[in-house]
Design a protein around this motif. Structure first.
Motif, PDB file in Angstrom:
ATOM      1  N   ALA A 171       0.859  -1.183   0.000  1.00 44.91           N
ATOM      2  CA  ALA A 171       0.000   0.000   0.000  1.00 44.91           C
ATOM      3  C   ALA A 171       0.893   1.230   0.000  1.00 44.91           C
ATOM      4  CB  ALA A 171      -0.934   0.015   1.205  1.00 44.91           C
ATOM      5  N   VAL A 172       0.342   2.330  -0.491  1.00 44.74           N
ATOM      6  CA  VAL A 172       1.087   3.589  -0.592  1.00 44.74           C
ATOM      7  C   VAL A 172       0.380   4.652   0.235  1.00 44.74           C
ATOM      8  CG1 VAL A 172       1.744   5.467  -2.161  1.00 44.74           C
ATOM      9  CG2 VAL A 172       2.041   3.079  -2.864  1.00 44.74           C
ATOM     10  N   ILE A 173       1.151   5.392   1.012  1.00 44.89           N
ATOM     11  CA  ILE A 173       0.629   6.542   1.748  1.00 44.89           C
ATOM     12  C   ILE A 173       0.906   7.787   0.916  1.00 44.89           C
ATOM     13  CG2 ILE A 173       0.745   7.883   3.879  1.00 44.89           C
ATOM     14  CD1 ILE A 173       2.031   5.302   5.151  1.00 44.89           C
ATOM     15  N   ALA A 174      -0.147   8.397   0.380  1.00 37.99           N
ATOM     16  CA  ALA A 174       0.006   9.608  -0.422  1.00 37.99           C
ATOM     17  C   ALA A 174       0.145  10.796   0.528  1.00 37.99           C
ATOM     18  CB  ALA A 174      -1.211   9.795  -1.330  1.00 37.99           C
ATOM     19  N   GLN A 175       1.365  11.324   0.644  1.00 38.73           N
ATOM     20  CA  GLN A 175       1.647  12.397   1.597  1.00 38.73           C
ATOM     21  C   GLN A 175       1.564  13.750   0.895  1.00 38.73           C
ATOM     22  OE1 GLN A 175       5.627  13.030   3.074  1.00 38.73           O
ATOM     23  NE2 GLN A 175       4.906  13.453   5.146  1.00 38.73           N
ATOM     24  N   GLY A 176       0.445  14.420   1.081  1.00 33.99           N
ATOM     25  CA  GLY A 176       0.265  15.737   0.486  1.00 33.99           C
ATOM     26  C   GLY A 176       1.178  16.773   1.102  1.00 33.99           C
ATOM     27  N   LEU A 177       1.332  17.868   0.403  1.00 32.03           N
ATOM     28  CA  LEU A 177       2.234  18.937   0.839  1.00 32.03           C
ATOM     29  C   LEU A 177       1.807  19.546   2.171  1.00 32.03           C
ATOM     30  CD1 LEU A 177       4.765  20.487  -0.044  1.00 32.03           C
ATOM     31  CD2 LEU A 177       3.286  22.051  -1.308  1.00 32.03           C
ATOM     32  N   GLU A 178       0.539  19.394   2.540  1.00 34.09           N
ATOM     33  CA  GLU A 178       0.034  19.991   3.780  1.00 34.09           C
ATOM     34  C   GLU A 178       0.525  19.279   5.036  1.00 34.09           C
ATOM     35  OE1 GLU A 178      -3.371  19.931   0.692  1.00 34.09           O
ATOM     36  OE2 GLU A 178      -1.767  18.590   1.405  1.00 34.09           O
ATOM     37  N   ALA A 179       1.026  18.058   4.886  1.00 29.05           N
ATOM     38  CA  ALA A 179       1.323  17.204   6.044  1.00 29.05           C
ATOM     39  C   ALA A 179       2.380  17.810   6.960  1.00 29.05           C
ATOM     40  CB  ALA A 179       1.788  15.828   5.577  1.00 29.05           C
ATOM     41  N   GLY A 180       2.170  17.635   8.260  1.00 32.21           N
ATOM     42  CA  GLY A 180       3.172  18.063   9.227  1.00 32.21           C
ATOM     43  C   GLY A 180       4.296  17.048   9.324  1.00 32.21           C
ATOM     44  N   GLY A 181       5.411  17.458   9.904  1.00 34.00           N
ATOM     45  CA  GLY A 181       6.549  16.561  10.059  1.00 34.00           C
ATOM     46  C   GLY A 181       7.345  16.405   8.780  1.00 34.00           C
ATOM     47  N   HIS A 182       8.184  15.384   8.741  1.00 30.84           N
ATOM     48  CA  HIS A 182       9.140  15.234   7.644  1.00 30.84           C
ATOM     49  C   HIS A 182       8.478  14.820   6.334  1.00 30.84           C
ATOM     50  CE1 HIS A 182      12.112  15.155  10.946  1.00 30.84           C
ATOM     51  NE2 HIS A 182      12.888  15.699  10.030  1.00 30.84           N
ATOM     52  N   ARG A 183       8.916  15.465   5.261  1.00 28.96           N
ATOM     53  CA  ARG A 183       8.518  15.031   3.934  1.00 28.96           C
ATOM     54  C   ARG A 183       9.132  13.660   3.668  1.00 28.96           C
ATOM     55  NH1 ARG A 183       4.495  16.528   2.642  1.00 28.96           N
ATOM     56  NH2 ARG A 183       4.841  16.247   0.418  1.00 28.96           N
ATOM     57  N   GLY A 184       8.368  12.785   3.012  1.00 30.95           N
ATOM     58  CA  GLY A 184       8.857  11.438   2.788  1.00 30.95           C
ATOM     59  C   GLY A 184       9.551  11.242   1.462  1.00 30.95           C
ATOM     60  N   HIS A 185       9.822  12.322   0.709  1.00 36.66           N
ATOM     61  CA  HIS A 185      10.361  12.134  -0.640  1.00 36.66           C
ATOM     62  C   HIS A 185      11.764  11.519  -0.607  1.00 36.66           C
ATOM     63  CE1 HIS A 185      11.621  16.182   0.523  1.00 36.66           C
ATOM     64  NE2 HIS A 185      12.459  16.259  -0.489  1.00 36.66           N
ATOM     65  N   PHE A 186      12.020  10.693  -1.635  1.00 34.37           N
ATOM     66  CA  PHE A 186      13.268   9.930  -1.633  1.00 34.37           C
ATOM     67  C   PHE A 186      13.876   9.748  -3.021  1.00 34.37           C
ATOM     68  CE2 PHE A 186       9.699   7.040  -1.975  1.00 34.37           C
ATOM     69  CZ  PHE A 186      10.070   6.146  -2.959  1.00 34.37           C
ATOM     70  N   LEU A 187      13.134   9.943  -4.091  1.00 32.57           N
ATOM     71  CA  LEU A 187      13.700   9.796  -5.438  1.00 32.57           C
ATOM     72  C   LEU A 187      14.285  11.127  -5.908  1.00 32.57           C
ATOM     73  CD1 LEU A 187      11.125   7.590  -7.408  1.00 32.57           C
ATOM     74  CD2 LEU A 187      13.315   6.920  -6.400  1.00 32.57           C
ATOM     75  N   THR A 188      15.285  11.577  -5.205  1.00 32.53           N
ATOM     76  CA  THR A 188      15.878  12.867  -5.507  1.00 32.53           C
ATOM     77  C   THR A 188      17.315  12.889  -5.016  1.00 32.53           C
ATOM     78  OG1 THR A 188      15.732  15.248  -5.055  1.00 32.53           O
ATOM     79  CG2 THR A 188      14.926  13.785  -3.354  1.00 32.53           C
ATOM     80  N   ALA A 189      18.150  13.599  -5.744  1.00 37.19           N
ATOM     81  CA  ALA A 189      19.560  13.695  -5.352  1.00 37.19           C
ATOM     82  C   ALA A 189      19.740  14.597  -4.141  1.00 37.19           C
ATOM     83  CB  ALA A 189      20.395  14.214  -6.520  1.00 37.19           C
ATOM     84  N   ASP A 190      18.873  15.587  -4.001  1.00 34.28           N
ATOM     85  CA  ASP A 190      18.993  16.547  -2.905  1.00 34.28           C
ATOM     86  C   ASP A 190      17.611  16.826  -2.326  1.00 34.28           C
ATOM     87  OD1 ASP A 190      19.363  18.689  -1.181  1.00 34.28           O
ATOM     88  OD2 ASP A 190      20.824  19.684  -2.467  1.00 34.28           O
ATOM     89  N   PRO A 191      17.220  16.131  -1.244  1.00 32.97           N
ATOM     90  CA  PRO A 191      15.878  16.309  -0.690  1.00 32.97           C
ATOM     91  C   PRO A 191      15.619  17.701  -0.137  1.00 32.97           C
ATOM     92  CG  PRO A 191      17.226  14.967   0.762  1.00 32.97           C
ATOM     93  CD  PRO A 191      18.001  15.130  -0.507  1.00 32.97           C
ATOM     94  N   VAL A 192      16.677  18.468   0.140  1.00 31.14           N
ATOM     95  CA  VAL A 192      16.488  19.829   0.647  1.00 31.14           C
ATOM     96  C   VAL A 192      16.083  20.774  -0.474  1.00 31.14           C
ATOM     97  CG1 VAL A 192      17.647  21.799   1.713  1.00 31.14           C
ATOM     98  CG2 VAL A 192      18.039  19.493   2.600  1.00 31.14           C
ATOM     99  N   ARG A 193      16.739  20.647  -1.614  1.00 28.89           N
ATOM    100  CA  ARG A 193      16.481  21.601  -2.697  1.00 28.89           C
ATOM    101  C   ARG A 193      15.407  21.124  -3.681  1.00 28.89           C
ATOM    102  NH1 ARG A 193      21.878  21.910  -1.471  1.00 28.89           N
ATOM    103  NH2 ARG A 193      22.701  24.003  -1.086  1.00 28.89           N
ATOM    104  N   ASP A 194      15.241  19.832  -3.819  1.00 33.34           N
ATOM    105  CA  ASP A 194      14.346  19.304  -4.851  1.00 33.34           C
ATOM    106  C   ASP A 194      12.924  19.136  -4.329  1.00 33.34           C
ATOM    107  OD1 ASP A 194      16.590  19.250  -6.397  1.00 33.34           O
ATOM    108  OD2 ASP A 194      16.931  17.098  -6.195  1.00 33.34           O
ATOM    109  N   LEU A 195      12.267  20.251  -4.041  1.00 32.18           N
ATOM    110  CA  LEU A 195      10.904  20.223  -3.537  1.00 32.18           C
ATOM    111  C   LEU A 195       9.883  20.541  -4.626  1.00 32.18           C
ATOM    112  CD1 LEU A 195      11.448  22.035  -0.112  1.00 32.18           C
ATOM    113  CD2 LEU A 195      10.739  19.664  -0.420  1.00 32.18           C
ATOM    114  N   GLY A 196      10.333  20.778  -5.842  1.00 30.92           N
ATOM    115  CA  GLY A 196       9.448  21.201  -6.919  1.00 30.92           C
ATOM    116  C   GLY A 196       8.281  20.276  -7.196  1.00 30.92           C
TER     117      GLY A 196
END
Length: 361
Positions: A171-196
């Motif tokens: 199952a997949v948890i779809a984490q919208g931009l509104e969510a509190g706490g840490h963003r779960g994104h991971f397919l990125t070279a730089d999780p700090v800058r790659d928020l687009g």
């Protein structure tokens, strides 16, 4: 499909540092899926939490959550630059940096944690093991799956959702931009800058539901029965709720964090007290929370912050110093972007909140 073994389509979000088994057990007893965060636990701590969960909510299904980030290589120059930036605050607090150890305060799933799960009696094993920041190494994931647990993980983009399913998520948890706490994104070279590519839940949820053939749990900005009903109508099988549970008496939320959430709800969504931002200054990785002094003066996003989770080590004594004076200057006040609208949810026990969110009270 996910095997549904709890009555109400409400999942209590795992919130490391702000809750443990007490909150999870109360949610489970009320018919929701309670969650225990393990990202800040040692193997010994995990044993204690799981034992307490089994005693407080026997035979009730629950979710056990792990981080699965790749630990960064410690860089002394980066750590020195970060501490130099914080030196004025450290001097005011009387802190000697030489006495403050560096290192990680959060850890990914490892073999020792899996061994704890493998030693559990069948009746005490979690129904769900969920992950943040992707999935663990295939060998570890296979050992968790062999225990009979469902595998969930967070996705912040359609590409991440597809990747998770391809690599074994049930199952997949779809984490919208509104969510509190840490963003779960991971397919990125730089999780700090790659928020687009990050999207609000109203856009992300239907896109992920259309892209994958597994159940989808909605997360981000959900705090009322109407919100739960809306995401179910949009295709989710359940709603994951975090911020609203932080104010429950069963949560371990600090008094300062509770007061900030109450102030946000009292002031309303448009007030300054309810404004949140994504910040990396509290941990090294983007996470959403209410503003504090550190975010205002050094962020919200700061290039000097060491990579997750190394940024938080230097903040430990600063946080303790400020909190002793009743200030949240260096404390994470994690909250979703709609925390100003949480008034109707506050003041409820975890059981009351779970039933209310499910439209049962």
């Amino acid at each position: 499909m996910v095997i549904k073994t709890w009555p109400w389509p409400v999942v209590q979000a795992p919130m490391a540092g702000a809750q443990g088994h007490r909150l999870a057990a109360a949610v489970c007893q009320a018919g929701g899926l309670g969650s225990i965060p393990a990202g800040m636990l040692t193997p010994e701590g995990l044993v204690r939490e799981l034992s307490a969960q089994a005693e407080a909510a026997p035979a009730k299904p629950f979710n056990l959550n792990f981080f699965c980030h790749t630990p960064p290589v410690f860089d002394e120059a980066v750590e020195t630059r970060w501490r130099t930036r914080l030196t004025p605050e450290a001097r005011a607090a009387g802190i000697d940096w030489a006495q403050v150890p560096a290192g990680a305060t959060r850890h990914p799933l490892g073999a020792a944690m899996v061994e704890v799960l493998e030693r559990l009696p069948m009746a005490q094993r979690p129904a769900v093991v969920s992950f943040h920041f992707g999935l663990p190494a295939p060998a570890l994931l296979a050992r968790v799956r062999a225990l009979g647990c469902q595998i969930w993980s967070s996705a912040t983009t359609v590409d991440e959702a597809r990747w998770l399913v391809q690599h074994g998520a049930d199952a997949v948890i779809a984490q919208g931009l509104e969510a509190g706490g840490h963003r779960g994104h991971f397919l990125t070279a730089d999780p700090v800058r790659d928020l687009g590519p990050q999207r609000p839940l109203a856009e992300l949820l239907p896109a992920i539901c259309a892209a994958v053939a597994v159940p989808v749990i909605a997360a981000g900005g959900i705090g009322s029965p109407q919100d739960v009903a809306a995401v179910l109508a949009a295709g989710a099988c359940a709603a994951q709720v975090g911020t609203a549970y932080l104010h429950c008496p069963e949560a371990d939320t600090s008094p300062l964090h509770r007061a900030a959430l109450q102030a946000a709800a009292d002031a309303g969504p448009e007030s300054a007290a309810a404004q949140t931002a994504l910040t990396n200054v509290l941990s090294g990785r983007p996470a959403r929370g209410l503003f504090n002094r550190l975010m205002r003066e050094h962020g919200p996003m700061c290039a000097d912050a060491p990579a997750f989770p190394l940024a938080s080590a230097a903040l430990v004594p600063l946080r303790a110093w400020a909190e002793a004076q009743g200030r949240s200057d260096f404390s994470p006040l994690w909250a979703g972007s709609r925390c100003g609208a949480l008034g109707p949810s506050l003041g409820r026990s975890a059981a009351e909140l779970t039933r209310w969110l499910a439209g049962q009270g």
